[in-house]
Design an enzyme around this catalytic site. Sequence first.
Site, PDB file in Angstrom:
ATOM      1  N   LYS A 299     158.581  83.904 139.077  1.00 25.16           N
ATOM      2  CA  LYS A 299     158.650  82.440 139.202  1.00 25.16           C
ATOM      3  C   LYS A 299     159.369  81.812 138.008  1.00 25.16           C
ATOM      4  O   LYS A 299     160.247  80.976 138.179  1.00 25.16           O
ATOM      5  CB  LYS A 299     157.216  81.880 139.293  1.00 25.16           C
ATOM      6  CG  LYS A 299     157.112  80.393 139.029  1.00 25.16           C
ATOM      7  CD  LYS A 299     155.680  79.895 139.037  1.00 25.16           C
ATOM      8  CE  LYS A 299     154.923  79.987 137.750  1.00 25.16           C
ATOM      9  NZ  LYS A 299     155.214  78.948 136.738  1.00 25.16           N
ATOM     10  N   ASN A 300     158.973  82.214 136.801  1.00 28.16           N
ATOM     11  CA  ASN A 300     159.525  81.545 135.620  1.00 28.16           C
ATOM     12  C   ASN A 300     160.965  81.955 135.312  1.00 28.16           C
ATOM     13  O   ASN A 300     161.603  81.361 134.445  1.00 28.16           O
ATOM     14  CB  ASN A 300     158.630  81.789 134.394  1.00 28.16           C
ATOM     15  CG  ASN A 300     157.334  81.015 134.513  1.00 28.16           C
ATOM     16  OD1 ASN A 300     157.191  80.161 135.389  1.00 28.16           O
ATOM     17  ND2 ASN A 300     156.373  81.307 133.650  1.00 28.16           N
TER      18      ASN A 300
ATOM     19  N   CYS B 212     149.212  67.914 130.793  1.00 29.89           N
ATOM     20  CA  CYS B 212     149.059  69.040 131.705  1.00 29.89           C
ATOM     21  C   CYS B 212     147.727  69.684 131.383  1.00 29.89           C
ATOM     22  O   CYS B 212     147.218  69.549 130.267  1.00 29.89           O
ATOM     23  CB  CYS B 212     150.226  69.973 131.446  1.00 29.89           C
ATOM     24  SG  CYS B 212     150.040  71.643 131.991  1.00 29.89           S
TER      25      CYS B 212
ATOM     26  N   ARG C 226     152.114  69.539 126.074  1.00 30.92           N
ATOM     27  CA  ARG C 226     153.412  70.018 126.530  1.00 30.92           C
ATOM     28  C   ARG C 226     154.511  68.949 126.541  1.00 30.92           C
ATOM     29  O   ARG C 226     155.092  68.641 127.589  1.00 30.92           O
ATOM     30  CB  ARG C 226     153.284  70.662 127.912  1.00 30.92           C
ATOM     31  CG  ARG C 226     152.283  71.791 127.931  1.00 30.92           C
ATOM     32  CD  ARG C 226     152.202  72.465 129.252  1.00 30.92           C
ATOM     33  NE  ARG C 226     153.329  73.353 129.502  1.00 30.92           N
ATOM     34  CZ  ARG C 226     153.505  74.011 130.635  1.00 30.92           C
ATOM     35  NH1 ARG C 226     152.643  73.891 131.600  1.00 30.92           N
ATOM     36  NH2 ARG C 226     154.546  74.791 130.804  1.00 30.92           N
TER      37      ARG C 226
ATOM     38  N   ASP D 293     150.650  83.687 129.119  1.00 30.98           N
ATOM     39  CA  ASP D 293     150.428  83.689 130.575  1.00 30.98           C
ATOM     40  C   ASP D 293     149.565  84.860 131.051  1.00 30.98           C
ATOM     41  O   ASP D 293     149.234  84.940 132.234  1.00 30.98           O
ATOM     42  CB  ASP D 293     151.772  83.690 131.322  1.00 30.98           C
ATOM     43  CG  ASP D 293     152.508  82.374 131.159  1.00 30.98           C
ATOM     44  OD1 ASP D 293     151.886  81.388 130.733  1.00 30.98           O
ATOM     45  OD2 ASP D 293     153.718  82.332 131.454  1.00 30.98           O
TER      46      ASP D 293
ATOM     47  N   ARG E 212     150.854  78.246 143.425  1.00 25.44           N
ATOM     48  CA  ARG E 212     152.045  77.865 142.655  1.00 25.44           C
ATOM     49  C   ARG E 212     152.750  79.096 142.106  1.00 25.44           C
ATOM     50  O   ARG E 212     153.954  79.053 141.872  1.00 25.44           O
ATOM     51  CB  ARG E 212     151.648  76.969 141.469  1.00 25.44           C
ATOM     52  CG  ARG E 212     151.085  75.643 141.881  1.00 25.44           C
ATOM     53  CD  ARG E 212     150.825  74.793 140.673  1.00 25.44           C
ATOM     54  NE  ARG E 212     152.008  74.806 139.816  1.00 25.44           N
ATOM     55  CZ  ARG E 212     152.022  74.437 138.542  1.00 25.44           C
ATOM     56  NH1 ARG E 212     150.910  74.027 137.980  1.00 25.44           N
ATOM     57  NH2 ARG E 212     153.124  74.470 137.846  1.00 25.44           N
TER      58      ARG E 212
HETATM   59  N1  EPU Z   1     156.595  72.207 122.906  1.00 21.09           N
HETATM   60  C1  EPU Z   1     156.773  71.051 122.165  1.00 21.09           C
HETATM   61  N2  EPU Z   1     157.899  70.314 122.381  1.00 21.09           N
HETATM   62  C2  EPU Z   1     158.858  70.675 123.272  1.00 21.09           C
HETATM   63  C3  EPU Z   1     158.664  71.856 124.023  1.00 21.09           C
HETATM   64  C4  EPU Z   1     157.522  72.600 123.812  1.00 21.09           C
HETATM   65  O1  EPU Z   1     155.932  70.703 121.338  1.00 21.09           O
HETATM   66  O2  EPU Z   1     159.873  69.964 123.410  1.00 21.09           O
HETATM   67  C5  EPU Z   1     155.393  73.033 122.667  1.00 21.09           C
HETATM   68  C6  EPU Z   1     154.472  73.116 123.892  1.00 21.09           C
HETATM   69  O3  EPU Z   1     153.607  72.019 123.977  1.00 21.09           O
HETATM   70  C7  EPU Z   1     153.755  74.432 123.641  1.00 21.09           C
HETATM   71  C8  EPU Z   1     154.840  75.293 122.965  1.00 21.09           C
HETATM   72  O4  EPU Z   1     155.808  74.373 122.472  1.00 21.09           O
HETATM   73  O5  EPU Z   1     152.694  74.238 122.754  1.00 21.09           O
HETATM   74  C9  EPU Z   1     155.533  76.303 123.852  1.00 21.09           C
HETATM   75  O6  EPU Z   1     155.881  75.681 125.077  1.00 21.09           O
HETATM   76  P1  EPU Z   1     157.159  76.089 125.913  1.00 21.09           P
HETATM   77  O7  EPU Z   1     158.131  74.980 125.880  1.00 21.09           O
HETATM   78  O8  EPU Z   1     157.638  77.442 125.501  1.00 21.09           O
HETATM   79  O9  EPU Z   1     156.544  76.179 127.360  1.00 21.09           O
HETATM   80  P2  EPU Z   1     157.326  75.854 128.692  1.00 21.09           P
HETATM   81  O10 EPU Z   1     158.737  76.209 128.511  1.00 21.09           O
HETATM   82  O11 EPU Z   1     156.975  74.500 129.159  1.00 21.09           O
HETATM   83  C10 EPU Z   1     157.123  78.213 129.799  1.00 21.09           C
HETATM   84  C11 EPU Z   1     156.519  78.769 131.049  1.00 21.09           C
HETATM   85  C12 EPU Z   1     154.985  78.734 130.929  1.00 21.09           C
HETATM   86  C13 EPU Z   1     154.612  79.580 129.709  1.00 21.09           C
HETATM   87  C14 EPU Z   1     155.297  79.048 128.462  1.00 21.09           C
HETATM   88  C15 EPU Z   1     155.049  79.875 127.214  1.00 21.09           C
HETATM   89  C16 EPU Z   1     158.165  78.230 132.714  1.00 21.09           C
HETATM   90  C17 EPU Z   1     158.536  77.439 133.894  1.00 21.09           C
HETATM   91  N3  EPU Z   1     156.958  77.988 132.191  1.00 21.09           N
HETATM   92  O12 EPU Z   1     156.648  76.866 129.694  1.00 21.09           O
HETATM   93  O13 EPU Z   1     154.471  79.312 132.097  1.00 21.09           O
HETATM   94  O14 EPU Z   1     153.221  79.556 129.531  1.00 21.09           O
HETATM   95  O15 EPU Z   1     156.733  79.000 128.671  1.00 21.09           O
HETATM   96  O16 EPU Z   1     155.461  81.184 127.410  1.00 21.09           O
HETATM   97  O17 EPU Z   1     158.909  79.091 132.270  1.00 21.09           O
HETATM   98  C18 EPU Z   1     152.826  79.714 133.763  1.00 21.09           C
HETATM   99  O18 EPU Z   1     153.670  80.361 134.399  1.00 21.09           O
HETATM  100  O19 EPU Z   1     151.606  79.735 134.056  1.00 21.09           O
HETATM  101  C19 EPU Z   1     153.263  78.904 132.620  1.00 21.09           C
HETATM  102  C20 EPU Z   1     152.531  77.895 132.146  1.00 21.09           C
END
Ligand code: EPU
Length: 421
Positions: A22-23, A117, A122, A306, A398
């Site tokens: 998915k990701n 969330c 996030r 995850d 999801r």
């Molecule tokens: N963060 C910030 N500012 C930003 C972006 C992120 O503070 O602009 C923080 C977030 O709040 C968090 C950390 O940085 O504390 C890491 O977040 P990240 O941006 O890496 O998460 P994401 O890209 O929103 C993806 C996956 C998640 C997975 C995380 C971490 C996708 C679609 N989602 O989320 O997947 O947990 O990376 O590996 O790729 C899941 O599949 O269940 C899921 C939540």
Amino acid sequence: MENIVIQGGTPLKGSVEISGAKNAALPLLAAAILADEPVILHRIPHLNDISTMTNLLAWQGAEVTYDDQNCLHIDTRPANKPEAPYDMVKTMRASSLVLGPLLVRFGEAKVSLPGGCAIGARPIDMHLKGLEIMGAEIEVEHGMVIAKAPKGLHGGRIVFDMVTVTGTENLMMAATLAKGETVLENAAREPEVVNLADALRSMGAQIEGDGTACITIQGVDRLAGGDIYTISDRIEAATYLAAGLMTGGDVTVTNTDPHLLEAFLARVKEAGATVETGDDYIRCIANGRLQAVNIHTMPHPGFPTDIQAQFMAMMCVAEGTSLISETIFENRFMHVQELVRMGADIQLDGHTAAVKGVARLSGAPVMATDLRASASLVMAGVAAEGETVISRVYHIDRGYERIEEKMRSLGANIERHYVQK
Ligand code: EPU
């Protein structure tokens, strides 16, 4: 309303085929916006998050069709609405992945700011800061990110304050069609980022360094379409392997790649299980009761957040006390109280959970709170004595394709019940 009903207690045995990730698939769908030809995305799982993204692309005007081979055919040439409305972004934060591609293709984009969330705040501030460094003018009004780059984006040096997976993906996509060189430092090294870079390269992008913390992108004038392949879902694979181990079973996951799961498999071996791997399969065999092992979630190649909930479920029945620290998201322990309802002994202290293994969990009615938490409850239900009824199962749809069917093929007694409200 739907519930998942499980009669637990049977060791899982057999093999199960893993779906596309998915990701990985979500950013690949967003990348289709960059192509000036149709793209064919292979091995796309049938999941609610994927439908949310295909609906968004279709709403923007793209032609999107699934064929019967799990392939998505996407032609974004007719797209003419560079927007992502609140209703679509609020159900799935990854919708904000369209921001970079829309902005660089149309010179403008209006994408709703995702709200809070279940697992943490996030924010997407680092996505926005990066686009500003690349020349975008960004305002946030009425909950919408309004981004403009009438003269196009240019390259720049972006140093992420913390590792962000979709932030890295968003900016990497925008940089492919920006003028000049973009350097992303402290970039995410997740396999899904590498999958996206491979796909973009096959479309004509010039990207180097993906899989390391420094990615360099030289902008090109156009990206072509073509065939794009999604990697195997490492989180789904780990979920079935952990479920097998938790029940004292012997599970093989196929159509996968053991290199995607090195941190997880190292901990599983430390817990006393036997791990066998081949080019495209992983087999985990329980040797009696697992031993408690500590984990600390970290960006890749560390232990994935995850899989934290699923590993915790497994540790609930291990021998000894396991310390589980969550460092990525501030609120990713909502499964704890549900596992406690099933007889687990867990003490929470801030970002760390101390899980003292018990001999057996007992089935109970529990509630799914987010995607990976739901998976941990399914695992706990399969391992527990008696009946577990999981409500709010839309969370699981999801991210897990045909979970009851796959669990049943391993010997679990699991069904979905449709309940009238
Ligand atoms: N963060 C910030 N500012 C930003 C972006 C992120 O503070 O602009 C923080 C977030 O709040 C968090 C950390 O940085 O504390 C890491 O977040 P990240 O941006 O890496 O998460 P994401 O890209 O929103 C993806 C996956 C998640 C997975 C995380 C971490 C996708 C679609 N989602 O989320 O997947 O947990 O990376 O590996 O790729 C899941 O599949 O269940 C899921 C939540």
